[in-house]
Design a protein around this motif. Structure first.
Motif, PDB file in Angstrom:
ATOM      1  N   GLU A 167       0.799  -1.291  -0.050  1.00  0.00           N
ATOM      2  CA  GLU A 167      -0.011  -0.085  -0.060  1.00  0.00           C
ATOM      3  C   GLU A 167       0.866   1.299   0.050  1.00  0.00           C
ATOM      4  N   GLN A 168       1.919   1.197   0.756  1.00  0.00           N
ATOM      5  CA  GLN A 168       2.810   2.411   0.726  1.00  0.00           C
ATOM      6  C   GLN A 168       3.334   2.384  -0.842  1.00  0.00           C
ATOM      7  N   ILE A 175       3.693   5.754  -5.741  1.00  0.00           N
ATOM      8  CA  ILE A 175       3.208   5.525  -7.199  1.00  0.00           C
ATOM      9  C   ILE A 175       2.175   6.468  -7.901  1.00  0.00           C
ATOM     10  N   GLU A 176       1.217   6.317  -7.413  1.00  0.00           N
ATOM     11  CA  GLU A 176      -0.060   7.239  -7.655  1.00  0.00           C
ATOM     12  C   GLU A 176       0.245   8.525  -7.621  1.00  0.00           C
ATOM     13  N   LYS A 177       0.924   9.109  -6.553  1.00  0.00           N
ATOM     14  CA  LYS A 177       1.225  10.341  -6.141  1.00  0.00           C
ATOM     15  C   LYS A 177       2.029  11.195  -7.196  1.00  0.00           C
ATOM     16  N   SER A 178       3.235  10.100  -7.539  1.00  0.00           N
ATOM     17  CA  SER A 178       4.194  10.698  -8.258  1.00  0.00           C
ATOM     18  C   SER A 178       3.558  10.654  -9.771  1.00  0.00           C
ATOM     19  N   ALA A 179       2.741   9.885  -9.963  1.00  0.00           N
ATOM     20  CA  ALA A 179       2.146   9.849 -11.487  1.00  0.00           C
ATOM     21  C   ALA A 179       1.219  11.216 -11.823  1.00  0.00           C
ATOM     22  N   SER A 209      -5.780  10.878 -14.112  1.00  0.00           N
ATOM     23  CA  SER A 209      -6.332   9.842 -13.237  1.00  0.00           C
ATOM     24  C   SER A 209      -5.041   8.656 -13.328  1.00  0.00           C
ATOM     25  N   ALA A 210      -4.827   8.148 -11.982  1.00  0.00           N
ATOM     26  CA  ALA A 210      -3.955   7.113 -11.828  1.00  0.00           C
ATOM     27  C   ALA A 210      -3.997   6.206 -10.707  1.00  0.00           C
ATOM     28  N   GLU A 211      -4.193   4.994 -11.136  1.00  0.00           N
ATOM     29  CA  GLU A 211      -4.681   3.925 -10.045  1.00  0.00           C
ATOM     30  C   GLU A 211      -3.743   2.639 -10.384  1.00  0.00           C
ATOM     31  N   TRP A 212      -2.948   2.449  -9.335  1.00  0.00           N
ATOM     32  CA  TRP A 212      -2.050   1.156  -9.483  1.00  0.00           C
ATOM     33  C   TRP A 212      -2.498   0.023  -8.571  1.00  0.00           C
ATOM     34  N   HIS A 213      -2.874  -0.951  -9.283  1.00  0.00           N
ATOM     35  CA  HIS A 213      -2.860  -2.583  -8.673  1.00  0.00           C
ATOM     36  C   HIS A 213      -1.756  -3.307  -8.155  1.00  0.00           C
ATOM     37  N   ILE A 214      -1.905  -3.624  -6.831  1.00  0.00           N
ATOM     38  CA  ILE A 214      -0.739  -4.543  -6.326  1.00  0.00           C
ATOM     39  C   ILE A 214      -0.742  -5.550  -6.994  1.00  0.00           C
ATOM     40  N   ASP A 215      -1.950  -6.473  -7.209  1.00  0.00           N
ATOM     41  CA  ASP A 215      -1.955  -7.853  -7.484  1.00  0.00           C
ATOM     42  C   ASP A 215      -1.265  -7.784  -8.807  1.00  0.00           C
ATOM     43  N   ASP A 216      -1.295  -6.970  -9.962  1.00  0.00           N
ATOM     44  CA  ASP A 216      -0.942  -7.086 -11.291  1.00  0.00           C
ATOM     45  C   ASP A 216       0.362  -5.996 -11.605  1.00  0.00           C
ATOM     46  N   ILE A 228       0.141  -3.105 -12.361  1.00  0.00           N
ATOM     47  CA  ILE A 228      -0.297  -2.101 -13.524  1.00  0.00           C
ATOM     48  C   ILE A 228      -1.038  -0.918 -13.038  1.00  0.00           C
ATOM     49  N   LEU A 229      -0.073   0.279 -13.694  1.00  0.00           N
ATOM     50  CA  LEU A 229      -0.728   1.507 -13.540  1.00  0.00           C
ATOM     51  C   LEU A 229      -1.671   1.964 -14.539  1.00  0.00           C
ATOM     52  N   HIS A 230      -2.705   2.106 -14.152  1.00  0.00           N
ATOM     53  CA  HIS A 230      -3.885   2.807 -14.997  1.00  0.00           C
ATOM     54  C   HIS A 230      -4.148   4.102 -15.037  1.00  0.00           C
ATOM     55  N   LEU A 231      -3.697   4.768 -16.235  1.00  0.00           N
ATOM     56  CA  LEU A 231      -3.770   6.243 -16.142  1.00  0.00           C
ATOM     57  C   LEU A 231      -4.936   6.751 -17.474  1.00  0.00           C
ATOM     58  N   ILE A 232      -5.341   7.965 -17.028  1.00  0.00           N
ATOM     59  CA  ILE A 232      -5.903   8.643 -18.187  1.00  0.00           C
ATOM     60  C   ILE A 232      -5.026  10.086 -17.946  1.00  0.00           C
ATOM     61  N   ILE A 233      -4.482  10.345 -19.439  1.00  0.00           N
ATOM     62  CA  ILE A 233      -3.999  11.304 -19.585  1.00  0.00           C
ATOM     63  C   ILE A 233      -4.177  12.297 -20.661  1.00  0.00           C
ATOM     64  N   ASN A 234      -3.644  13.645 -20.642  1.00  0.00           N
ATOM     65  CA  ASN A 234      -3.925  14.447 -21.667  1.00  0.00           C
ATOM     66  C   ASN A 234      -2.322  14.301 -22.484  1.00  0.00           C
TER      67      ASN A 234
END
Length: 123
Positions: A48-49, A54-58, A66-73, A75-81
């Motif tokens: 979780e740390q 990771i999300e804060k830096s992204a 939007s930035a959401e990192w999944h611990i299990d796989d 993968i950082l899922h992003l929505i960017i301009n």
């Protein structure tokens, strides 16, 4: 004769306008840049740390919506301009806080400063 000249002039204006529209907003490879592009990056981490870091830096990169990192796989899922940032910009920001991605590796001295539970297996 006037109709022919008028017709050719009209065709010229139509084709000129179309060519300008086709070039607007195009990137280096000719693809139009999106203001809401979805993309995924594999980012190494463990807990979780790591997720918060990771999300804060992204999200610190201008253009990341939007930035959401999944611990299990991992993968950082992003929505960017894409007009404001690139995937490489985001990977560099993540590397600065201690997490490797496929294209950007963390300096050893940065990795060594991570909390012991955050130290993932490096390649």
């Amino acid at each position: 004769m006037k109709n022919t000249i008028l017709g050719m002039l009209l065709l010229f204006v139509v084709f000129s306008t179309q060519a300008q529209e086709d070039q607007g907003g195009a990137g280096l490879n000719g693809a139009k840049k999106s203001k809401n592009a979805k993309c995924n990056i594999e980012v190494n981490g463990n807990c979780e740390q790591c997720k918060k870091r990771i999300e804060k830096s992204a999200l610190s990169v201008s253009g990341v919506k939007s930035a959401e990192w999944h611990i299990d796989d991992h993968i950082l899922h992003l929505i960017i301009n894409e007009e404001k940032c690139s995937i490489l910009d985001i990977q560099n920001a993540i590397a600065k806080v201690g997490h490797d991605t496929k294209d950007v590796k963390v300096k050893d001295e940065v990795y060594d400063k991570l909390h012991h539970c955050c130290k993932y297996e490096r390649e």
